[in-house]
Design a protein around this motif. Sequence first.
Motif, mmCIF file in Angstrom:
data_model
loop_
_atom_site.group_PDB
_atom_site.id
_atom_site.type_symbol
_atom_site.label_atom_id
_atom_site.label_comp_id
_atom_site.label_asym_id
_atom_site.label_seq_id
_atom_site.Cartn_x
_atom_site.Cartn_y
_atom_site.Cartn_z
ATOM 1 N N ILE A 72 -35.052 8.634 0.446
ATOM 2 C CA ILE A 72 -35.683 9.891 0.346
ATOM 3 C C ILE A 72 -35.364 10.674 1.812
ATOM 4 C CG2 ILE A 72 -37.837 10.781 -0.217
ATOM 5 C CD1 ILE A 72 -38.648 8.368 -1.436
ATOM 6 N N ARG A 73 -34.795 11.713 1.617
ATOM 7 C CA ARG A 73 -34.151 12.583 3.016
ATOM 8 C C ARG A 73 -35.128 13.710 3.018
ATOM 9 N NH1 ARG A 73 -27.640 12.642 3.241
ATOM 10 N NH2 ARG A 73 -28.169 13.923 4.786
ATOM 11 N N ASP A 74 -35.144 14.128 4.358
ATOM 12 C CA ASP A 74 -35.790 15.330 4.888
ATOM 13 C C ASP A 74 -37.341 15.519 4.368
ATOM 14 O OD1 ASP A 74 -33.092 16.043 5.277
ATOM 15 O OD2 ASP A 74 -32.746 17.049 3.351
ATOM 16 N N VAL A 75 -37.801 14.298 4.608
ATOM 17 C CA VAL A 75 -39.474 14.165 4.532
ATOM 18 C C VAL A 75 -40.150 14.938 5.823
ATOM 19 C CG1 VAL A 75 -41.307 12.738 4.019
ATOM 20 C CG2 VAL A 75 -39.164 12.457 2.936
ATOM 21 N N PRO A 76 -40.981 15.862 5.660
ATOM 22 C CA PRO A 76 -41.779 16.380 6.642
ATOM 23 C C PRO A 76 -42.735 15.738 6.884
ATOM 24 C CG PRO A 76 -42.170 17.819 4.540
ATOM 25 C CD PRO A 76 -40.968 16.992 4.233
ATOM 26 N N PRO A 77 -43.291 15.575 8.061
ATOM 27 C CA PRO A 77 -44.514 14.976 8.271
ATOM 28 C C PRO A 77 -45.971 15.705 7.694
ATOM 29 C CG PRO A 77 -43.914 15.986 10.328
ATOM 30 C CD PRO A 77 -42.771 16.126 9.378
ATOM 31 N N GLY A 78 -46.675 14.841 7.239
ATOM 32 C CA GLY A 78 -47.957 15.471 6.697
ATOM 33 C C GLY A 78 -47.871 15.732 4.914
ATOM 34 N N SER A 79 -46.465 15.379 4.662
ATOM 35 C CA SER A 79 -46.518 15.658 3.109
ATOM 36 C C SER A 79 -46.808 14.470 2.420
ATOM 37 C CB SER A 79 -44.760 15.768 3.037
ATOM 38 O OG SER A 79 -44.244 14.634 3.307
ATOM 39 N N VAL A 111 -37.040 7.603 11.587
ATOM 40 C CA VAL A 111 -37.668 8.778 12.271
ATOM 41 C C VAL A 111 -36.520 9.620 12.939
ATOM 42 C CG1 VAL A 111 -39.549 9.479 13.680
ATOM 43 C CG2 VAL A 111 -39.734 7.515 12.311
ATOM 44 N N THR A 112 -36.346 10.782 12.379
ATOM 45 C CA THR A 112 -35.237 11.520 12.919
ATOM 46 C C THR A 112 -35.698 13.056 13.631
ATOM 47 O OG1 THR A 112 -34.603 12.772 10.877
ATOM 48 C CG2 THR A 112 -33.427 10.445 11.300
ATOM 49 N N PRO A 113 -34.966 13.547 14.688
ATOM 50 C CA PRO A 113 -35.312 14.842 15.196
ATOM 51 C C PRO A 113 -34.776 16.046 14.433
ATOM 52 C CG PRO A 113 -33.682 13.737 16.579
ATOM 53 C CD PRO A 113 -33.911 12.875 15.398
ATOM 54 N N ALA A 114 -35.641 16.981 14.094
ATOM 55 C CA ALA A 114 -35.024 18.324 13.430
ATOM 56 C C ALA A 114 -33.893 19.160 14.487
ATOM 57 C CB ALA A 114 -36.101 19.405 13.030
ATOM 58 N N LEU A 140 -35.822 3.615 1.174
ATOM 59 C CA LEU A 140 -35.637 4.119 2.430
ATOM 60 C C LEU A 140 -36.025 5.813 2.688
ATOM 61 C CD1 LEU A 140 -34.477 3.556 5.751
ATOM 62 C CD2 LEU A 140 -32.275 4.440 4.741
ATOM 63 N N THR A 141 -36.822 6.168 3.673
ATOM 64 C CA THR A 141 -37.319 7.355 3.705
ATOM 65 C C THR A 141 -37.122 7.831 5.030
ATOM 66 O OG1 THR A 141 -39.196 6.863 2.294
ATOM 67 C CG2 THR A 141 -39.383 8.822 3.535
ATOM 68 N N GLU A 142 -36.387 9.095 5.066
ATOM 69 C CA GLU A 142 -36.092 9.712 6.437
ATOM 70 C C GLU A 142 -37.147 10.658 6.658
ATOM 71 O OE1 GLU A 142 -33.309 13.057 8.750
ATOM 72 O OE2 GLU A 142 -33.320 12.897 6.518
ATOM 73 N N ILE A 143 -38.201 10.502 7.930
ATOM 74 C CA ILE A 143 -38.986 11.421 8.032
ATOM 75 C C ILE A 143 -38.455 12.395 9.410
ATOM 76 C CG2 ILE A 143 -41.377 11.652 8.944
ATOM 77 C CD1 ILE A 143 -41.838 8.827 7.686
ATOM 78 N N VAL A 144 -38.545 13.550 9.237
ATOM 79 C CA VAL A 144 -37.812 14.425 10.264
ATOM 80 C C VAL A 144 -38.921 15.175 11.034
ATOM 81 C CG1 VAL A 144 -36.533 16.558 10.551
ATOM 82 C CG2 VAL A 144 -36.012 14.814 8.550
ATOM 83 N N LEU A 145 -39.012 14.846 12.389
ATOM 84 C CA LEU A 145 -40.075 15.408 13.062
ATOM 85 C C LEU A 145 -39.461 16.884 13.857
ATOM 86 C CD1 LEU A 145 -41.481 12.193 14.937
ATOM 87 C CD2 LEU A 145 -42.085 13.296 12.809
ATOM 88 N N PRO A 146 -40.319 17.704 13.949
ATOM 89 C CA PRO A 146 -39.884 19.092 14.389
ATOM 90 C C PRO A 146 -39.774 19.279 15.890
ATOM 91 C CG PRO A 146 -42.332 19.276 13.607
ATOM 92 C CD PRO A 146 -41.816 17.823 13.420
ATOM 93 N N ALA A 147 -39.439 18.093 16.728
ATOM 94 C CA ALA A 147 -39.528 18.272 18.143
ATOM 95 C C ALA A 147 -38.472 19.424 18.570
ATOM 96 C CB ALA A 147 -39.187 17.019 18.678
ATOM 97 N N ALA A 148 -38.707 20.015 19.689
ATOM 98 C CA ALA A 148 -37.722 21.204 20.097
ATOM 99 C C ALA A 148 -36.653 20.562 21.006
ATOM 100 C CB ALA A 148 -38.658 22.274 21.202
ATOM 101 N N ASP A 149 -36.732 19.449 21.532
ATOM 102 C CA ASP A 149 -35.803 18.810 22.274
ATOM 103 C C ASP A 149 -35.927 17.407 22.384
ATOM 104 O OD1 ASP A 149 -37.608 18.161 24.285
ATOM 105 O OD2 ASP A 149 -37.271 20.052 25.258
ATOM 106 N N ILE A 203 -36.262 4.514 15.081
ATOM 107 C CA ILE A 203 -36.617 5.983 15.689
ATOM 108 C C ILE A 203 -35.075 6.565 16.148
ATOM 109 C CG2 ILE A 203 -37.289 7.287 17.665
ATOM 110 C CD1 ILE A 203 -39.855 5.615 17.527
ATOM 111 N N VAL A 204 -34.226 7.388 15.307
ATOM 112 C CA VAL A 204 -33.163 7.663 15.840
ATOM 113 C C VAL A 204 -33.079 8.662 16.840
ATOM 114 C CG1 VAL A 204 -30.633 8.393 14.868
ATOM 115 C CG2 VAL A 204 -32.252 6.763 13.224
ATOM 116 N N CYS A 205 -32.462 8.411 17.746
ATOM 117 C CA CYS A 205 -32.873 9.528 18.893
ATOM 118 C C CYS A 205 -31.512 10.430 18.998
ATOM 119 C CB CYS A 205 -32.964 8.962 20.419
ATOM 120 S SG CYS A 205 -34.628 7.984 20.307
ATOM 121 N N PRO A 206 -31.538 11.793 19.589
ATOM 122 C CA PRO A 206 -30.558 12.735 19.564
ATOM 123 C C PRO A 206 -29.799 12.421 20.639
ATOM 124 C CG PRO A 206 -32.708 13.718 20.378
ATOM 125 C CD PRO A 206 -32.920 12.395 19.797
ATOM 126 N N GLY A 207 -28.355 12.895 20.685
ATOM 127 C CA GLY A 207 -27.648 12.718 21.619
ATOM 128 C C GLY A 207 -26.183 13.256 21.244
#
Length: 605
Positions: free
Chosen positions: A426-433, A360-363, A449-458, A323-327
Motif C-alpha cells: 500500500i503506497r503513498d499513504v499520508p499520516p492521519g488517513s 516511513v519515507t520522506p516526501a 507492507l504500507t508506505e507512510i509518506v511524511l511531509p518533512a521539508a528536508d 525509516i528510509v532516510c533521504p540522501g
Amino acid sequence: MDSFHRTLGAVSTPAVSGLSLLFGRGGADPAKRDGCAGIKKHVPASEATTTAPSVAAPDGDGCDAIALRSVKGAAALAKMSLQDRGDLARRCAAAAASVAPVVAASSVARKGSYEPGIGEDLALWSTVGGYLQELSETLGGGGGGSLPVRFDAGDGRHKVSVFPRGMYLHVMFSGYSAELWFKDGPPAVADPTEDDGKPGAWFVLGAGNQACMVAGDVAHVVFSKGRAVVCKLNPVNDYLLPYLNAAFAPLVEKDIVQFFCGNVENSSYFVRDERIRGIHLTGSDKTYDAIQFGPDVAQNKAAGRRNITKPFMSELGCCTPYIVCPGAWSADAIEFHARAVVSAVVNNAHHNCNAVQNLVTPACWAQREEFMDAVCKHLDAAQRRHQYYPGAQETVQEFERQAEGCRIVKCGRPTAGADLPAWVVIRDVPPGSAACRHTCRNEAFAGVLTEIVLPAADATAFLAEAVGFCNDEMAGTLSCSLFLPPDLEATEPAACAAAVAGLRYGSVCVNVPSLFGFALTCTTWGGYPGHTPENIGSGIGQAHNSSMYVDVEKSVVRGPWRSPITPVWFSDNTNAEKFSGAVVDFLANPSFFNFTMAAMAGVQG
C-alpha cells in the motif's frame, strides 16, 4: 585484542568482496528468477497447521505430575555451579546443531519451501546453537560483566560493545557492530544462581511462529534467570516437540526442562499453580490481557485488578517501522536495501514479530518513487507463500479495506497449480488517513507492507519527524530499522545520532533489517522499558542478552551501507542452504574449520 581483530576484519573486507564477486552471484536477478542457479522451486506444504494440540493434552493428574517434576528439576538446577550450567549450555548447543536439518525439514513441511529451500529455517535455527554457545562462555567464565564499558557524554548513556567479538566474527562481520545502551547508570549483571527465596519453575507459553523463538525463550529462563521450565507448545507448531526434546536433552533428562502439547485449560492450570514461580509469554497482547485481566478484561484493566502477582515476562509484537532516510543513494544502494526490505517481508511468510510492516519515507526525497519501485520489483519477483498462520488472509483483506482509495500494488510470482495470495504493498499513504491509523495500531503478522509518506521539508526535519511519528503513533516498541545513507551521516551527524538515540524501541537497527537484531543473541530482545500490565505494548522484560546485563535500555545494531557478500538473511541468496547450514555449525561450535566452511559458503551467494 579487539582493536587488532577489528583491523584484521577491515583489512579482509576487500578480499571478501573480491571473492564474492568472483564466486558469488550477488543474489538472484529478479528479471531471471526462474532460471537462476541456486534458487529453489516452490514446494507446497505437505502438512496442515492446526489450532488443536497434535497429541492429547494432559489431564489434571498429568499436569500435576509435570509440576512435581518441575520442582525436582528446579532443585537440581539450584545445586549447580556456574561452570556446571555452562557445560549444560554447551552440550545443548551441540544438540541443537545436530537437529537443525530435521527442524528445518519439519517446518517447511507445514509452511512450504521457497527460494532459499530449507536455508531460511536453518538460518533462523542457527541462532539457537549460537545463543547456547554464548551462554556457555558467559557461565563458564564465571558470569557476565567482563566487557569494557564506555560513557557517552553526548547522550549521557553508558554503552557496552557486545558484537563482534573474536577474530572469526570480526572477519565475517566487518563493518557491523552492536551495543547495549544503559540510561540509568553503569551496567549491572544478573546472577542466575541467586536465590530469591522462591525457587521453582517458570511456565513458558511457546511462540507459534518460529522454532527458534521457543528454544531461545527456554534457554533464557534456564540459563539467565536460573529457573527450571515447563513449556507448553503452541498448537500451530507443536510438531516441534521431539526436536525440542532432543535439542534440550541434557536438561530434559534432569527435569530442568519439560515440553508438552496442551490446550487453554492446561495453560490456566500452570499459570495459577503455586509451584510455578513465573511466566514467560511470546504471543499477542490479547493473550496477555486474557491471562492478566480475564475474563472481564476491560473492566478489570480499568480498575487495575490483576490476576497474576508472580513475575510475568512477555514479548508481544510490534507494527515494525523501517525509516528510509533521504540522501544521494546510488542505484546499487537502492537495489541492495530494497532487497533487504523484501527479505524482511517474505521471511516466514511475514509471520514474524520483527517483520517490516511500515516503510516511513520522506516526501522531500527525489528518489522515493525509485526506491519504492525497486521494492515492488523485487517483491514481485519473490515467490508467493502459503499464509499458514490462522487468520492471516482475513487480516490482509482488512488492511486493503482500510486502504480503499490508496495505491495498492499486488506482487509476487504465482506458482502453477498453487492458489497462493499476492504480497500487498500500500503506497503513498499520508499520516492521519484511515489506512495510516489502521497499520499503525494493528500488527499485521501477514503479507502486507504500507508506505507512510511524511511531509518533512528536508532531511533534518524528516529525521526528527520520523522518530516522533514512530514513537508516538506506532503500536509496539519491539524493534525498528533506520536506513541512513553515508552522505546524510556526513552532513548531518548530530541529527542522525539524535535519531538513533531518540527511538524508543528495544532493538534499533541501522542499515540492517530488524531480523538481524533478533538474530544477534548477544543483544537484548524485548520491548522498550516502561510498559505496564495495563498498557502492555510489546511486553515487559528482555530475552537473549547472553552476557546477562540487567536494566538495558535498548540495543543498537549497525551494519555497513553495503555488505561485501549477500547476507544469509536475504531471501534471494543463491547459496542459502549451504551458507545457512555452515552458519549453524559455526555458531554452535566456532572452530577454525567451521569458520572456514561458513566463509567459503558465504562468498558464493
